[in-house]
Design an enzyme around this catalytic site. Structure first.
Site, PDB file in Angstrom:
ATOM      1  N   ASP A   1      -3.223 -51.243 -65.121  1.00 17.96           N
ATOM      2  CA  ASP A   1      -4.080 -50.843 -66.253  1.00 17.96           C
ATOM      3  C   ASP A   1      -5.560 -50.622 -65.938  1.00 17.96           C
ATOM      4  O   ASP A   1      -6.438 -51.095 -66.677  1.00 17.96           O
ATOM      5  CB  ASP A   1      -3.966 -51.861 -67.392  1.00 17.96           C
ATOM      6  CG  ASP A   1      -2.550 -52.004 -67.923  1.00 17.96           C
ATOM      7  OD1 ASP A   1      -1.659 -51.269 -67.461  1.00 17.96           O
ATOM      8  OD2 ASP A   1      -2.322 -52.856 -68.791  1.00 17.96           O
TER       9      ASP A   1
ATOM     10  N   ASP B   1      -1.479 -48.674 -70.237  1.00 21.94           N
ATOM     11  CA  ASP B   1      -1.144 -48.787 -71.653  1.00 21.94           C
ATOM     12  C   ASP B   1      -1.098 -47.367 -72.182  1.00 21.94           C
ATOM     13  O   ASP B   1      -1.960 -46.538 -71.839  1.00 21.94           O
ATOM     14  CB  ASP B   1      -2.235 -49.563 -72.400  1.00 21.94           C
ATOM     15  CG  ASP B   1      -1.954 -51.055 -72.508  1.00 21.94           C
ATOM     16  OD1 ASP B   1      -0.986 -51.539 -71.892  1.00 21.94           O
ATOM     17  OD2 ASP B   1      -2.723 -51.739 -73.197  1.00 21.94           O
TER      18      ASP B   1
ATOM     19  N   HIS C   1      -0.348 -46.285 -75.831  1.00 26.11           N
ATOM     20  CA  HIS C   1       0.052 -46.613 -77.198  1.00 26.11           C
ATOM     21  C   HIS C   1       0.150 -45.382 -78.093  1.00 26.11           C
ATOM     22  O   HIS C   1      -0.552 -44.387 -77.889  1.00 26.11           O
ATOM     23  CB  HIS C   1      -0.941 -47.605 -77.803  1.00 26.11           C
ATOM     24  CG  HIS C   1      -0.979 -48.920 -77.088  1.00 26.11           C
ATOM     25  ND1 HIS C   1       0.144 -49.708 -76.920  1.00 26.11           N
ATOM     26  CD2 HIS C   1      -1.994 -49.593 -76.485  1.00 26.11           C
ATOM     27  CE1 HIS C   1      -0.179 -50.801 -76.263  1.00 26.11           C
ATOM     28  NE2 HIS C   1      -1.481 -50.754 -75.980  1.00 26.11           N
TER      29      HIS C   1
ATOM     30  N   HIS D   1       0.599 -54.674 -82.567  1.00 27.12           N
ATOM     31  CA  HIS D   1      -0.347 -54.825 -81.461  1.00 27.12           C
ATOM     32  C   HIS D   1      -1.774 -54.449 -81.886  1.00 27.12           C
ATOM     33  O   HIS D   1      -2.729 -55.102 -81.478  1.00 27.12           O
ATOM     34  CB  HIS D   1       0.117 -53.957 -80.290  1.00 27.12           C
ATOM     35  CG  HIS D   1      -0.584 -54.210 -78.998  1.00 27.12           C
ATOM     36  ND1 HIS D   1      -0.522 -55.424 -78.334  1.00 27.12           N
ATOM     37  CD2 HIS D   1      -1.350 -53.403 -78.226  1.00 27.12           C
ATOM     38  CE1 HIS D   1      -1.222 -55.339 -77.220  1.00 27.12           C
ATOM     39  NE2 HIS D   1      -1.740 -54.124 -77.131  1.00 27.12           N
TER      40      HIS D   1
ATOM     41  N   LYS E   1       3.340 -47.987 -70.569  1.00 27.25           N
ATOM     42  CA  LYS E   1       3.894 -49.112 -71.320  1.00 27.25           C
ATOM     43  C   LYS E   1       3.226 -49.224 -72.683  1.00 27.25           C
ATOM     44  O   LYS E   1       2.156 -48.679 -72.894  1.00 27.25           O
ATOM     45  CB  LYS E   1       3.734 -50.411 -70.526  1.00 27.25           C
ATOM     46  CG  LYS E   1       2.299 -50.814 -70.250  1.00 27.25           C
ATOM     47  CD  LYS E   1       2.244 -52.033 -69.344  1.00 27.25           C
ATOM     48  CE  LYS E   1       0.841 -52.470 -69.038  1.00 27.25           C
ATOM     49  NZ  LYS E   1       0.100 -52.997 -70.185  1.00 27.25           N
TER      50      LYS E   1
ATOM     51  N   CYS F   1      -2.681 -58.613 -68.731  1.00 26.80           N
ATOM     52  CA  CYS F   1      -1.654 -57.747 -68.144  1.00 26.80           C
ATOM     53  C   CYS F   1      -1.413 -57.992 -66.660  1.00 26.80           C
ATOM     54  O   CYS F   1      -0.291 -57.842 -66.188  1.00 26.80           O
ATOM     55  CB  CYS F   1      -1.984 -56.280 -68.424  1.00 26.80           C
ATOM     56  SG  CYS F   1      -1.969 -55.932 -70.214  1.00 26.80           S
TER      57      CYS F   1
END
Length: 190
Positions: free
Chosen positions: A9, A51, A53, A62, A103, A145
């Site tokens: 990340d 990430d 999203h 989240h 992810k 993470c």
């Protein structure tokens, strides 16, 4: 022993100026780039996660949309797919990366082992297919993470090394606690 590098990340929203900026994030990106320039050939795979999203909704709770974030389970909006915040930090040269993992698509996800490549390959499958038995873990954030990814790597049977010069955490105490937990779980802290 075949080894992989797991880059966790290193994204604009987690480095200086981002929605969830971590102090030292830009330095981590630049440090990983230097590490790759010197050591990329030593790795059987170089896997980078992001990430990624969904723009709509709260991503399984989240994102804090109806209240202030608690910074434990709920967070400000960050790393929305296709936005500059979700891009890799410009200081990270990804030319050596062999696999890009996304992810958190519509749900909370801290470990890169919860994500997959655009072709549907998971980190576990990538490691297994290449006979990899050891991983070096770097990236952001130590206490979230990086911690989750390293614990999952240990659970997957990997010998894990955390390269402490190439990580940055949200808080000093929580990062120290994460490293202690990882060492207790069997990770080598170097």
């Amino acid at each position: 022993m075949s080894r992989a590098l797991l880059i966790v990340d290193v994204q604009n929203d987690f480095t200086e100026g981002g929605a969830l900026a971590v102090a030292g994030g830009d330095a981590v990106a630049e440090g990983i780039t230097r590490h790759l320039a010197e050591h990329a050939g030593e790795y059987a795979a170089i896997i980078a996660s992001r990430d990624w999203h969904d723009a709509d909704g709260d991503n399984g709770g989240h994102f804090a949309v109806d209240a202030d974030p608690d910074f434990v389970d709920t967070w400000p909006v960050h790393c929305v797919a296709g936005t500059p915040g979700a891009d890799y930090d410009p200081g990270l040269d990804t030319a050596s990366v062999t696999h890009h993992v996304k992810k958190g698509q519509g749900r909370p996800a801290y470990s890169m082992f919860e994500g997959q490549t655009d072709d549907g390959e998971t980190v576990g499958r990538i490691l297994d297919a290449r006979g990899i038995e050891a991983v070096d873990v770097v990236g952001i954030a130590t206490d979230h993470c990086v911690r989750a990814s390293a614990l999952d790597a240990i659970a997957h049977g990997q010998h894990v090394r955390i390269l402490t010069g190439l990580i940055a955490g949200v808080g000093a105490e929580s990062s120290e606690a994460a490293l202690a937990e990882l060492e207790h779980a069997g990770a080598e802290i170097i």
